[in-house]
Design a protein around this motif. Structure first.
Motif, PDB file in Angstrom:
ATOM      1  N   SER A 196      80.220  37.695 -76.866  1.00 45.23           N
ATOM      2  CA  SER A 196      81.316  37.413 -77.787  1.00 45.23           C
ATOM      3  C   SER A 196      81.514  35.902 -77.948  1.00 45.23           C
ATOM      4  O   SER A 196      81.679  35.417 -79.068  1.00 45.23           O
ATOM      5  N   ALA A 197      81.461  35.168 -76.850  1.00 40.13           N
ATOM      6  CA  ALA A 197      81.620  33.711 -76.916  1.00 40.13           C
ATOM      7  C   ALA A 197      80.486  33.072 -77.704  1.00 40.13           C
ATOM      8  O   ALA A 197      80.716  32.159 -78.515  1.00 40.13           O
ATOM      9  N   GLU A 198      79.256  33.543 -77.503  1.00 41.65           N
ATOM     10  CA  GLU A 198      78.109  33.005 -78.235  1.00 41.65           C
ATOM     11  C   GLU A 198      78.219  33.308 -79.731  1.00 41.65           C
ATOM     12  O   GLU A 198      77.899  32.460 -80.569  1.00 41.65           O
ATOM     13  N   SER A 199      78.683  34.505 -80.084  1.00 41.30           N
ATOM     14  CA  SER A 199      78.852  34.863 -81.493  1.00 41.30           C
ATOM     15  C   SER A 199      79.915  33.992 -82.153  1.00 41.30           C
ATOM     16  O   SER A 199      79.732  33.508 -83.282  1.00 41.30           O
ATOM     17  N   GLU A 200      81.030  33.780 -81.476  1.00 42.27           N
ATOM     18  CA  GLU A 200      82.093  32.939 -82.030  1.00 42.27           C
ATOM     19  C   GLU A 200      81.626  31.507 -82.209  1.00 42.27           C
ATOM     20  O   GLU A 200      81.943  30.860 -83.210  1.00 42.27           O
ATOM     21  N   ALA A 201      80.853  30.992 -81.263  1.00 40.75           N
ATOM     22  CA  ALA A 201      80.338  29.627 -81.377  1.00 40.75           C
ATOM     23  C   ALA A 201      79.387  29.514 -82.564  1.00 40.75           C
ATOM     24  O   ALA A 201      79.417  28.520 -83.306  1.00 40.75           O
ATOM     25  N   ALA A 202      78.547  30.510 -82.779  1.00 43.12           N
ATOM     26  CA  ALA A 202      77.621  30.498 -83.914  1.00 43.12           C
ATOM     27  C   ALA A 202      78.399  30.532 -85.234  1.00 43.12           C
ATOM     28  O   ALA A 202      78.057  29.811 -86.175  1.00 43.12           O
ATOM     29  N   LEU A 203      79.442  31.339 -85.311  1.00 42.60           N
ATOM     30  CA  LEU A 203      80.256  31.390 -86.525  1.00 42.60           C
ATOM     31  C   LEU A 203      80.961  30.066 -86.784  1.00 42.60           C
ATOM     32  O   LEU A 203      81.072  29.633 -87.941  1.00 42.60           O
ATOM     33  N   ARG A 204      81.437  29.409 -85.744  1.00 40.15           N
ATOM     34  CA  ARG A 204      82.066  28.093 -85.924  1.00 40.15           C
ATOM     35  C   ARG A 204      81.073  27.093 -86.491  1.00 40.15           C
ATOM     36  O   ARG A 204      81.411  26.287 -87.354  1.00 40.15           O
ATOM     37  N   ARG A 205      79.813  27.140 -86.035  1.00 39.54           N
ATOM     38  CA  ARG A 205      78.796  26.216 -86.550  1.00 39.54           C
ATOM     39  C   ARG A 205      78.463  26.516 -88.010  1.00 39.54           C
ATOM     40  O   ARG A 205      78.165  25.612 -88.781  1.00 39.54           O
ATOM     41  N   LEU A 206      78.515  27.780 -88.394  1.00 43.82           N
ATOM     42  CA  LEU A 206      78.174  28.172 -89.763  1.00 43.82           C
ATOM     43  C   LEU A 206      79.334  28.040 -90.750  1.00 43.82           C
ATOM     44  O   LEU A 206      79.106  27.995 -91.956  1.00 43.82           O
ATOM     45  N   ARG A 207      80.552  27.978 -90.245  1.00 49.17           N
ATOM     46  CA  ARG A 207      81.738  28.032 -91.093  1.00 49.17           C
ATOM     47  C   ARG A 207      81.686  27.032 -92.239  1.00 49.17           C
ATOM     48  O   ARG A 207      81.976  27.359 -93.379  1.00 49.17           O
ATOM     49  N   GLU A 208      81.307  25.789 -91.976  1.00 55.87           N
ATOM     50  CA  GLU A 208      81.314  24.771 -93.024  1.00 55.87           C
ATOM     51  C   GLU A 208      80.274  25.052 -94.106  1.00 55.87           C
ATOM     52  O   GLU A 208      80.432  24.652 -95.241  1.00 55.87           O
ATOM     53  N   HIS A 209      79.209  25.779 -93.777  1.00 55.89           N
ATOM     54  CA  HIS A 209      78.156  26.060 -94.753  1.00 55.89           C
ATOM     55  C   HIS A 209      78.405  27.349 -95.524  1.00 55.89           C
ATOM     56  O   HIS A 209      77.987  27.469 -96.668  1.00 55.89           O
ATOM     57  N   ILE A 210      79.057  28.305 -94.899  1.00 58.40           N
ATOM     58  CA  ILE A 210      79.277  29.598 -95.530  1.00 58.40           C
ATOM     59  C   ILE A 210      80.227  29.471 -96.717  1.00 58.40           C
ATOM     60  O   ILE A 210      80.056  30.129 -97.723  1.00 58.40           O
ATOM     61  N   GLY A 211      81.213  28.599 -96.627  1.00 59.97           N
ATOM     62  CA  GLY A 211      82.233  28.474 -97.663  1.00 59.97           C
ATOM     63  C   GLY A 211      81.822  27.701 -98.890  1.00 59.97           C
ATOM     64  O   GLY A 211      82.586  27.593 -99.836  1.00 59.97           O
TER      65      GLY A 211
END
Length: 125
Positions: free
Chosen positions: A50-65
């Motif tokens: 769960s922690a690894e998934s959340e960290a990956a989403l935080r890294r992608l957040r700026e690009h996904i939007g």
């Protein structure tokens, strides 16, 4: 279902049995006709995943939007896109010049304005 099944009526499965499968709880997950059986995760493994998934989403957040695709323009390379004002045609931009035309099955471009220069004002077509 047929009472006399033939060999083609049966599916083939490949199974790998983990050496600890008899001692640890298993989880069965089904996606349509695919069934995956694996060892149940420990609470520590769940927390780490769960922690690894959340960290990956935080890294992608700026690009996904950010919608759209950035196209790097180079001289001599045409940019072709759909002409929303004339369905069935495309606009080709090449070296600062815009032309309305059609794409043939072989991928070549044929201008509809071949006899006269295009009169394209600001804002395009």
């Amino acid at each position: 279902m047929n009472d006399n099944p033939n060999a083609e009526d049966f599916e083939t499965y490949s199974v790998h049995i983990h050496e600890d499968a008899g001692r640890l709880p298993l989880r069965v997950v089904q996606f349509g006709s695919v069934i995956v059986i694996g060892l149940e995760l420990t609470p520590e493994q769940r927390a780490r995943n769960s922690a690894e998934s959340e960290a990956a989403l935080r890294r992608l957040r700026e690009h996904i939007g950010k919608p759209g695709v950035k196209i790097e323009r180079r001289p001599g390379v045409p940019l072709v896109y759909a002409n929303k004002n004339m369905p069935g045609t495309v606009i080709r931009e090449l070296n600062g010049r815009k032309e309305v035309g059609k794409l043939l099955k072989d991928g070549s471009f044929v201008s509809l304005l071949a006899d006269r220069p295009p009169s394209i004002g600001p804002g395009g077509f």
